[in-house]
Write an enzyme that holds these catalytic residues in place. Structure first.
Site, PDB file in Angstrom:
ATOM      1  N   ARG A 164       3.223  11.501  -8.625  1.00 34.37           N
ATOM      2  CA  ARG A 164       3.221  10.715  -7.387  1.00 34.37           C
ATOM      3  C   ARG A 164       4.247  11.232  -6.364  1.00 34.37           C
ATOM      4  O   ARG A 164       4.848  10.462  -5.616  1.00 34.37           O
ATOM      5  CB  ARG A 164       3.523   9.231  -7.666  1.00 34.37           C
ATOM      6  CG  ARG A 164       2.523   8.524  -8.536  1.00 34.37           C
ATOM      7  CD  ARG A 164       1.200   8.284  -7.812  1.00 34.37           C
ATOM      8  NE  ARG A 164       0.348   7.396  -8.583  1.00 34.37           N
ATOM      9  CZ  ARG A 164      -0.462   7.766  -9.576  1.00 34.37           C
ATOM     10  NH1 ARG A 164      -0.548   9.061  -9.892  1.00 34.37           N
ATOM     11  NH2 ARG A 164      -1.203   6.901 -10.216  1.00 34.37           N
ATOM     12  N   SER A 238      -1.075   0.301  -6.987  1.00 34.97           N
ATOM     13  CA  SER A 238       0.200   0.153  -7.711  1.00 34.97           C
ATOM     14  C   SER A 238       1.356   0.129  -6.716  1.00 34.97           C
ATOM     15  O   SER A 238       1.502   1.051  -5.917  1.00 34.97           O
ATOM     16  CB  SER A 238       0.416   1.326  -8.662  1.00 34.97           C
ATOM     17  OG  SER A 238      -0.644   1.403  -9.559  1.00 34.97           O
ATOM     18  N   GLU A 334       6.042   2.680  -4.695  1.00 32.62           N
ATOM     19  CA  GLU A 334       5.128   3.809  -4.464  1.00 32.62           C
ATOM     20  C   GLU A 334       4.689   3.952  -2.999  1.00 32.62           C
ATOM     21  O   GLU A 334       4.736   5.061  -2.451  1.00 32.62           O
ATOM     22  CB  GLU A 334       3.893   3.665  -5.373  1.00 32.62           C
ATOM     23  CG  GLU A 334       2.977   4.868  -5.294  1.00 32.62           C
ATOM     24  CD  GLU A 334       1.679   4.687  -6.058  1.00 32.62           C
ATOM     25  OE1 GLU A 334       1.734   4.524  -7.284  1.00 32.62           O
ATOM     26  OE2 GLU A 334       0.613   4.725  -5.417  1.00 32.62           O
TER      27      GLU A 334
HETATM   28  C1  LIG Z   1      -6.825  -0.512  -4.770  1.00 38.13           C
HETATM   29  C2  LIG Z   1      -6.021   0.765  -4.697  1.00 38.13           C
HETATM   30  C3  LIG Z   1      -6.037   1.641  -5.776  1.00 38.13           C
HETATM   31  C4  LIG Z   1      -5.291   2.834  -5.725  1.00 38.13           C
HETATM   32  N1  LIG Z   1      -5.348   3.677  -6.804  1.00 38.13           N
HETATM   33  C5  LIG Z   1      -4.654   4.831  -6.780  1.00 38.13           C
HETATM   34  C6  LIG Z   1      -4.702   5.734  -7.890  1.00 38.13           C
HETATM   35  O1  LIG Z   1      -5.395   5.499  -8.888  1.00 38.13           O
HETATM   36  N2  LIG Z   1      -3.978   6.874  -7.811  1.00 38.13           N
HETATM   37  C7  LIG Z   1      -3.231   7.187  -6.716  1.00 38.13           C
HETATM   38  O2  LIG Z   1      -2.591   8.242  -6.720  1.00 38.13           O
HETATM   39  N3  LIG Z   1      -3.174   6.356  -5.653  1.00 38.13           N
HETATM   40  C8  LIG Z   1      -3.861   5.208  -5.657  1.00 38.13           C
HETATM   41  N4  LIG Z   1      -3.800   4.355  -4.576  1.00 38.13           N
HETATM   42  C9  LIG Z   1      -2.994   4.721  -3.411  1.00 38.13           C
HETATM   43  C10 LIG Z   1      -3.818   5.408  -2.280  1.00 38.13           C
HETATM   44  O3  LIG Z   1      -5.180   5.312  -2.530  1.00 38.13           O
HETATM   45  C11 LIG Z   1      -3.446   6.888  -2.143  1.00 38.13           C
HETATM   46  O4  LIG Z   1      -2.075   7.053  -1.964  1.00 38.13           O
HETATM   47  C12 LIG Z   1      -4.181   7.545  -0.970  1.00 38.13           C
HETATM   48  O5  LIG Z   1      -4.006   8.945  -1.024  1.00 38.13           O
HETATM   49  C13 LIG Z   1      -3.715   7.030   0.391  1.00 38.13           C
HETATM   50  O6  LIG Z   1      -4.621   7.493   1.364  1.00 38.13           O
HETATM   51  P1  LIG Z   1      -4.627   6.890   2.827  1.00 38.13           P
HETATM   52  O7  LIG Z   1      -5.518   7.747   3.652  1.00 38.13           O
HETATM   53  O8  LIG Z   1      -4.963   5.466   2.794  1.00 38.13           O
HETATM   54  O9  LIG Z   1      -3.115   7.127   3.244  1.00 38.13           O
HETATM   55  P2  LIG Z   1      -2.206   6.176   4.177  1.00 38.13           P
HETATM   56  O10 LIG Z   1      -1.907   4.919   3.426  1.00 38.13           O
HETATM   57  O11 LIG Z   1      -2.813   6.048   5.522  1.00 38.13           O
HETATM   58  O12 LIG Z   1      -0.890   7.052   4.275  1.00 38.13           O
HETATM   59  C14 LIG Z   1      -0.053   7.201   3.150  1.00 38.13           C
HETATM   60  C15 LIG Z   1       1.053   8.220   3.496  1.00 38.13           C
HETATM   61  O13 LIG Z   1       0.453   9.500   3.695  1.00 38.13           O
HETATM   62  C16 LIG Z   1       0.754   9.983   5.020  1.00 38.13           C
HETATM   63  N5  LIG Z   1      -0.447  10.669   5.498  1.00 38.13           N
HETATM   64  C17 LIG Z   1      -1.713  10.193   5.459  1.00 38.13           C
HETATM   65  N6  LIG Z   1      -2.563  11.104   5.956  1.00 38.13           N
HETATM   66  C18 LIG Z   1      -1.808  12.172   6.328  1.00 38.13           C
HETATM   67  C19 LIG Z   1      -2.104  13.435   6.929  1.00 38.13           C
HETATM   68  N7  LIG Z   1      -3.350  13.813   7.255  1.00 38.13           N
HETATM   69  N8  LIG Z   1      -1.068  14.280   7.188  1.00 38.13           N
HETATM   70  C20 LIG Z   1       0.213  13.928   6.886  1.00 38.13           C
HETATM   71  N9  LIG Z   1       0.539  12.754   6.323  1.00 38.13           N
HETATM   72  C21 LIG Z   1      -0.457  11.890   6.044  1.00 38.13           C
HETATM   73  C22 LIG Z   1       1.093   8.761   5.833  1.00 38.13           C
HETATM   74  O14 LIG Z   1       1.948   9.100   6.915  1.00 38.13           O
HETATM   75  C23 LIG Z   1       1.784   7.879   4.795  1.00 38.13           C
HETATM   76  O15 LIG Z   1       3.123   8.284   4.638  1.00 38.13           O
HETATM   77  C24 LIG Z   1      -4.544   3.152  -4.581  1.00 38.13           C
HETATM   78  C25 LIG Z   1      -4.539   2.273  -3.488  1.00 38.13           C
HETATM   79  C26 LIG Z   1      -5.278   1.093  -3.535  1.00 38.13           C
HETATM   80  C27 LIG Z   1      -5.294   0.172  -2.359  1.00 38.13           C
END
Ligand SMILES: Cc1cc2nc3c(=O)[nH]c(=O)nc-3n(C[C@H](O)[C@H](O)[C@H](O)COP(=O)(O)OP(=O)(O)OC[C@H]3O[C@@H](n4cnc5c(N)ncnc54)[C@H](O)[C@@H]3O)c2cc1C
Length: 342
Positions: A164, A238, A334
């Site tokens: 992570r 998480s 996280e």
């Molecule tokens: C129900 C649920 C289940 C989940 N299960 C998992 C799991 O099993 N495993 C896991 O690892 N994660 C899990 N997550 C967390 C999440 O899905 C991941 O972290 C995912 O990669 C976040 O994507 P996002 O586009 O929503 O990012 P955001 O929430 O929009 O951004 C997260 C971070 O990434 C940065 N960011 C986003 N896009 C970019 C970009 N293009 N360039 C630079 N920085 C960027 C943002 O600035 C921020 O700091 C879960 C979340 C939820 C709600």
């Protein structure tokens, strides 16, 4: 491209927290990204990159230009010796990429099905699930530097991936806009069903052959049965990482708490279950104001309606303190936190 001011952010985070962004722009191609970065520089405001908001906590209004990365496109770059290289633009939906690769017969992402969010966010915390992490397939990350628009490419080693975690949470924190990733997949099936929940599934269903499609289906069905849907119960997955402890520390803890779930790592360290410790401290199902700990998932904090980021963070601090007092283990949050007052 339109710039929005005082943009309500609750539709843009899966915790549905109420906050506003000083400015907001959604970029669908490189020209729009350059325009957004130039705008922020001209106005002297910070840039915060947003995907689908599934791993952020908005503690208050975001005093920045929020750039939502919505660039689309998936292409096959190269194929040789049974391997294929796929380039996916940062604004693609992660789960849709997993589905597309399976449809093409490109294997390696099946365990990562149904993780919410964008492709561009996947390297930030080296997304992982069911025994597989992004780092096992990632070749390169393409990005633009926010400060000077410069295009850079980082290979797998340069990303410094770990559980992570990656360079993007440290030296490159909020410095880059990821525009695309290249991943290397296989046309030969080589499934990984070592993760206990997956192994149990295939043991309980001996008639199902563990093909990549069957692993994908199993992961989707396990996740759907276990994880609360953010559209129904707003959450960010998480909320805490599983702590990774030195072997001696984990051994001492196991001596005292023989039921603590432990996962030995290849480097000798031991990952221990944050959910188990939080549950032992009695937090499961706890609710205060409009935030709480999910009744079935000690790791998942929920906004039950009008909860605020500040209330959620206050609850998470109480949880961290109680776990530390009980077990001497420091939990780490996280999701990334934005909107804190300086
Ligand atoms: C129900 C649920 C289940 C989940 N299960 C998992 C799991 O099993 N495993 C896991 O690892 N994660 C899990 N997550 C967390 C999440 O899905 C991941 O972290 C995912 O990669 C976040 O994507 P996002 O586009 O929503 O990012 P955001 O929430 O929009 O951004 C997260 C971070 O990434 C940065 N960011 C986003 N896009 C970019 C970009 N293009 N360039 C630079 N920085 C960027 C943002 O600035 C921020 O700091 C879960 C979340 C939820 C709600």
């Amino acid at each position: 491209m339109r710039f929005y001011h005082h943009k309500p952010m609750h539709p843009h985070n899966t915790l549905a927290l109420q906050a506003r962004a000083d400015a907001f722009a959604c970029v669908t191609n490189d020209d729009e990204l350059l325009e957004a970065l130039a705008w922020a520089r001209a106005k002297g405001v910070d840039v915060v990159v947003l995907g689908q908001g599934s791993n952020i906590v908005l503690a208050g209004d975001v005093q920045a230009l929020v750039v939502q990365q919505a660039m689309r496109g998936i292409e096959r770059l190269d194929a040789s010796n049974g391997d294929v290289i796929v380039r996916a633009a940062a604004g693609e939906n992660w789960h849709e990429l997993v589905q597309w690769t399976l449809q093409q017969g490109y294997y390696g992402l099946e365990n990562l099905a149904l993780i919410p969010g964008t492709v561009g966010a996947s390297p930030i915390q080296n997304i992982g699930a069911y025994g597989v992490e992004l780092q096992s397939v990632l070749l390169q990350v393409h990005a633009r530097q926010i400060a000077d628009d410069k295009l850079i490419a980082l290979d797998n080693a340069a990303c410094q991936f770990s559980y992570r975690d990656s360079l993007f949470k440290h030296q490159f924190k909020d410095q880059l806009v990821i525009t695309a990733i290249d991943i290397q997949l296989s046309r030969r099936s080589n499934v990984n069903i070592s993760y206990p929940a997956l192994a149990d599934f295939f043991n309980e269903h001996p008639h199902i052959e563990p093909t990549p499609q069957a692993v994908f289906d199993a992961v989707v069905s396990i996740r759907r049965s276990k994880l609360p849907d953010p559209a129904v119960e707003p959450n960010a997955g998480s909320f805490f990482k599983n702590p990774v402890l030195a072997a001696e520390v984990a051994q001492l803890l196991l001596g005292k708490y023989p039921h603590l779930p432990c996962f030995p790592q290849v480097d000798g360290s031991v990952k221990v279950s944050a959910a188990w410790m939080i549950d032992q401290c009695g937090w499961k199902g706890y609710r205060t104001h409009d935030v709480g700990v999910h009744p079935q998932h000690a790791l998942v904090l929920v906004n039950y309606g009008s909860g605020s980021g500040a209330q959620l963070l206050a609850l998470s601090s109480e949880i961290v303190t109680s776990v530390y007092d009980a077990f001497g283990v420091a939990l780490e949050i996280e999701p990334r936190i934005y909107g804190l007052k300086p």
